[in-house]
Design a protein around this motif. Structure first.
Motif, mmCIF file in Angstrom:
data_model
loop_
_atom_site.group_PDB
_atom_site.id
_atom_site.type_symbol
_atom_site.label_atom_id
_atom_site.label_comp_id
_atom_site.label_asym_id
_atom_site.label_seq_id
_atom_site.Cartn_x
_atom_site.Cartn_y
_atom_site.Cartn_z
ATOM 1 N N THR A 141 0.835 -1.202 0.000
ATOM 2 C CA THR A 141 0.000 0.000 0.000
ATOM 3 C C THR A 141 0.870 1.252 0.000
ATOM 4 O OG1 THR A 141 -1.789 -1.128 1.165
ATOM 5 C CG2 THR A 141 -1.786 1.274 1.248
ATOM 6 N N PHE A 142 1.925 1.231 0.809
ATOM 7 C CA PHE A 142 2.843 2.373 0.857
ATOM 8 C C PHE A 142 3.462 2.614 -0.522
ATOM 9 C CE2 PHE A 142 7.052 4.229 1.321
ATOM 10 C CZ PHE A 142 6.815 5.303 2.166
ATOM 11 N N LYS A 143 3.931 1.551 -1.154
ATOM 12 C CA LYS A 143 4.562 1.694 -2.474
ATOM 13 C C LYS A 143 3.583 2.276 -3.492
ATOM 14 C CE LYS A 143 6.593 -0.857 -6.349
ATOM 15 N NZ LYS A 143 5.625 -0.313 -7.341
ATOM 16 N N MET A 144 2.351 1.799 -3.487
ATOM 17 C CA MET A 144 1.379 2.309 -4.445
ATOM 18 C C MET A 144 1.136 3.800 -4.240
ATOM 19 S SD MET A 144 0.488 0.023 -6.602
ATOM 20 C CE MET A 144 2.177 -0.574 -6.491
ATOM 21 N N LEU A 145 0.987 4.207 -2.991
ATOM 22 C CA LEU A 145 0.761 5.626 -2.729
ATOM 23 C C LEU A 145 1.949 6.478 -3.171
ATOM 24 C CD1 LEU A 145 -0.996 5.351 0.747
ATOM 25 C CD2 LEU A 145 -2.037 6.142 -1.401
ATOM 26 N N LYS A 146 3.156 5.981 -2.913
ATOM 27 C CA LYS A 146 4.357 6.699 -3.366
ATOM 28 C C LYS A 146 4.405 6.768 -4.893
ATOM 29 C CE LYS A 146 7.883 7.820 -1.700
ATOM 30 N NZ LYS A 146 8.402 9.203 -1.442
ATOM 31 N N ASP A 147 4.057 5.669 -5.537
ATOM 32 C CA ASP A 147 4.079 5.646 -7.005
ATOM 33 C C ASP A 147 3.070 6.631 -7.585
ATOM 34 O OD1 ASP A 147 6.069 3.748 -6.936
ATOM 35 O OD2 ASP A 147 4.790 2.069 -7.544
ATOM 36 N N TYR A 148 1.904 6.725 -6.957
ATOM 37 C CA TYR A 148 0.924 7.725 -7.406
ATOM 38 C C TYR A 148 1.501 9.132 -7.254
ATOM 39 C CZ TYR A 148 -3.026 4.427 -7.692
ATOM 40 O OH TYR A 148 -3.884 3.410 -8.044
ATOM 41 N N LYS A 149 2.055 9.408 -6.096
ATOM 42 C CA LYS A 149 2.573 10.751 -5.825
ATOM 43 C C LYS A 149 3.726 11.111 -6.762
ATOM 44 C CE LYS A 149 4.043 13.789 -2.048
ATOM 45 N NZ LYS A 149 4.207 13.914 -0.582
ATOM 46 N N GLY B 75 4.141 10.017 -9.761
ATOM 47 C CA GLY B 75 3.761 9.929 -11.165
ATOM 48 C C GLY B 75 4.174 8.639 -11.839
ATOM 49 N N LYS B 76 4.527 7.628 -11.055
ATOM 50 C CA LYS B 76 4.921 6.337 -11.626
ATOM 51 C C LYS B 76 3.716 5.456 -11.911
ATOM 52 C CE LYS B 76 9.298 7.271 -11.314
ATOM 53 N NZ LYS B 76 10.118 7.489 -12.539
ATOM 54 N N ARG B 77 2.609 5.764 -11.265
ATOM 55 C CA ARG B 77 1.365 5.006 -11.450
ATOM 56 C C ARG B 77 0.309 5.980 -11.942
ATOM 57 N NH1 ARG B 77 -2.577 2.518 -12.523
ATOM 58 N NH2 ARG B 77 -3.872 1.205 -11.176
ATOM 59 N N HIS B 78 -0.058 5.840 -13.214
ATOM 60 C CA HIS B 78 -1.032 6.746 -13.810
ATOM 61 C C HIS B 78 -1.597 6.075 -15.046
ATOM 62 C CE1 HIS B 78 1.907 7.661 -16.977
ATOM 63 N NE2 HIS B 78 2.808 7.726 -16.013
ATOM 64 N N GLY B 79 -2.369 6.796 -15.827
ATOM 65 C CA GLY B 79 -2.806 6.250 -17.107
ATOM 66 C C GLY B 79 -4.281 5.968 -17.232
ATOM 67 N N SER B 80 -5.014 5.869 -16.109
ATOM 68 C CA SER B 80 -6.453 5.649 -16.175
ATOM 69 C C SER B 80 -7.150 6.745 -15.371
ATOM 70 C CB SER B 80 -6.822 4.275 -15.603
ATOM 71 O OG SER B 80 -6.548 4.221 -14.207
ATOM 72 N N ALA B 81 -8.457 6.849 -15.545
ATOM 73 C CA ALA B 81 -9.209 7.884 -14.841
ATOM 74 C C ALA B 81 -9.123 7.695 -13.331
ATOM 75 C CB ALA B 81 -10.670 7.859 -15.288
ATOM 76 N N THR B 82 -9.237 6.452 -12.875
ATOM 77 C CA THR B 82 -9.157 6.198 -11.434
ATOM 78 C C THR B 82 -7.752 6.467 -10.909
ATOM 79 O OG1 THR B 82 -8.800 3.845 -11.926
ATOM 80 C CG2 THR B 82 -11.048 4.533 -11.383
ATOM 81 N N ALA B 83 -6.738 6.132 -11.707
ATOM 82 C CA ALA B 83 -5.364 6.394 -11.281
ATOM 83 C C ALA B 83 -5.115 7.888 -11.138
ATOM 84 C CB ALA B 83 -4.374 5.785 -12.271
ATOM 85 N N GLU B 84 -5.663 8.671 -12.040
ATOM 86 C CA GLU B 84 -5.455 10.112 -11.976
ATOM 87 C C GLU B 84 -6.098 10.717 -10.722
ATOM 88 O OE1 GLU B 84 -3.292 11.584 -13.813
ATOM 89 O OE2 GLU B 84 -3.009 9.719 -14.924
ATOM 90 N N ILE B 85 -7.211 10.132 -10.290
ATOM 91 C CA ILE B 85 -7.819 10.579 -9.029
ATOM 92 C C ILE B 85 -6.853 10.335 -7.886
ATOM 93 C CG2 ILE B 85 -9.654 10.099 -7.350
ATOM 94 C CD1 ILE B 85 -11.483 9.477 -9.745
ATOM 95 N N MET B 86 -6.239 9.150 -7.879
ATOM 96 C CA MET B 86 -5.302 8.802 -6.813
ATOM 97 C C MET B 86 -4.035 9.651 -6.866
ATOM 98 S SD MET B 86 -6.505 6.782 -4.640
ATOM 99 C CE MET B 86 -4.921 6.704 -3.809
ATOM 100 N N VAL B 87 -3.618 10.032 -8.041
ATOM 101 C CA VAL B 87 -2.452 10.921 -8.164
ATOM 102 C C VAL B 87 -2.721 12.222 -7.421
ATOM 103 C CG1 VAL B 87 -1.120 12.342 -9.775
ATOM 104 C CG2 VAL B 87 -1.587 9.942 -10.333
ATOM 105 N N GLN B 88 -3.928 12.757 -7.595
ATOM 106 C CA GLN B 88 -4.284 14.015 -6.936
ATOM 107 C C GLN B 88 -4.364 13.848 -5.417
ATOM 108 O OE1 GLN B 88 -4.411 16.943 -8.591
ATOM 109 N NE2 GLN B 88 -3.767 15.683 -10.334
ATOM 110 N N VAL B 89 -4.905 12.724 -4.972
ATOM 111 C CA VAL B 89 -5.008 12.461 -3.533
ATOM 112 C C VAL B 89 -3.619 12.306 -2.920
ATOM 113 C CG1 VAL B 89 -5.776 10.793 -1.790
ATOM 114 C CG2 VAL B 89 -7.289 11.393 -3.699
ATOM 115 N N ARG C 226 -0.322 0.417 -17.372
ATOM 116 C CA ARG C 226 0.222 0.452 -16.011
ATOM 117 C C ARG C 226 1.638 -0.084 -16.067
ATOM 118 N NH1 ARG C 226 -2.468 -1.753 -10.351
ATOM 119 N NH2 ARG C 226 -0.561 -1.675 -9.114
ATOM 120 N N ALA C 227 2.571 0.677 -15.554
ATOM 121 C CA ALA C 227 3.983 0.303 -15.732
ATOM 122 C C ALA C 227 4.826 0.561 -14.492
ATOM 123 C CB ALA C 227 4.563 1.066 -16.920
#
Length: 241
Positions: free
Chosen positions: A92-100, A102-116, A208-209
């Protein structure tokens, strides 16, 4: 004996896929894009995650409106979002870091998480990670079901892999009970089928990469859409019995 040979071949396949991924990660294309994640599991990083305060994480789950998608106790109210109850804190920690990052993006739901994630500190992420990890693995959300027949069809690949395609058993990394078994490998038991399928197709297409050394991208490309569907029901049903 035959099963042992197949599992040995699958293990070799896993090693080959990681080797190919390493090459891809450090090739010319990777040099331009950078690494798939900025998270390195140093002792300091592991201590930070372990220091997470689950009580503060529960407060953040409410205050940051995480609960609206992931539930008050980490169980998603619909199949559109992942359940996080019982998830490994490191994952969970890694995913949140990846969102922040910009390593995890590309879909509408991912972009929401990037902002969070932009609003979270590393300590916030550790606190949230420990909050979700404090619960048992989830049952499926109300109204979400799984197909037992499809789940049964996935059992061979999940438990034994496929030596002919150099596919290692899924449970080698995700655990025999879908609980996750490696630091950055997630628990899958109780995951809504829709979300599992969506994730695997994102890996398959490359949308997703953030998987280290392209491990999941390489595996997903070898699987048919029907196999992905079957696996989704296999893992969804693990906590639905």
């Amino acid at each position: 004996m035959k099963n042992k040979i197949v599992m040995s071949l699958a293990a070799v396949g896993a090693a080959l896929m990681v080797s190919q991924g390493v090459a891809a990660e450090h090739g010319a294309g990777a040099a331009a894009k950078g690494p798939s994640t900025n998270v390195a599991w140093t002792p300091e990083q592991l201590r930070l995650v372990a220091s997470g305060d689950k009580n503060r994480g529960g407060q953040l789950n409410r205050d940051m409106f995480c609960a609206s998608c992931h539930g008050d106790q980490g169980v998603a109210p619909t199949g559109n979002w992942p359940s996080l109850a019982g998830q490994r804190a490191e994952y969970t920690f890694k995913m949140l870091k990846d969102y922040k990052d910009g390593k995890r993006h590309g879909s509408a739901t991912a972009e929401i998480m990037v902002q969070v994630a932009q609003q979270l500190s590393d300590q916030d992420m550790a606190d949230l990670a420990q909050f979700y990890a404090s619960f048992k693995l989830p049952s499926l959300p109300v109204g979400v079901s799984f197909d037992a027949a499809k789940a049964d069809q996935a059992k061979a690949v999940v438990t034994r892999g496929d030596g002919k395609r150099l596919v290692a058993p899924c449970q080698a990394c995700h655990g025999p009970n879908g609980e996750g078994a490696v630091t950055d490998t997630p628990a899958l038991a109780g995951m809504p089928p829709e979300y599992f399928i969506k994730t695997m197709h994102e890996y398959k297409s490359g949308a997703r990469a953030n998987d280290v050394y392209s491990r999941m991208r390489l595996i997903a490309k070898t699987l048919s859409d029907e196999e992905i569907n079957q696996m989704a029901h296999y893992y969804a049903g693990m906590t639905a019995k």
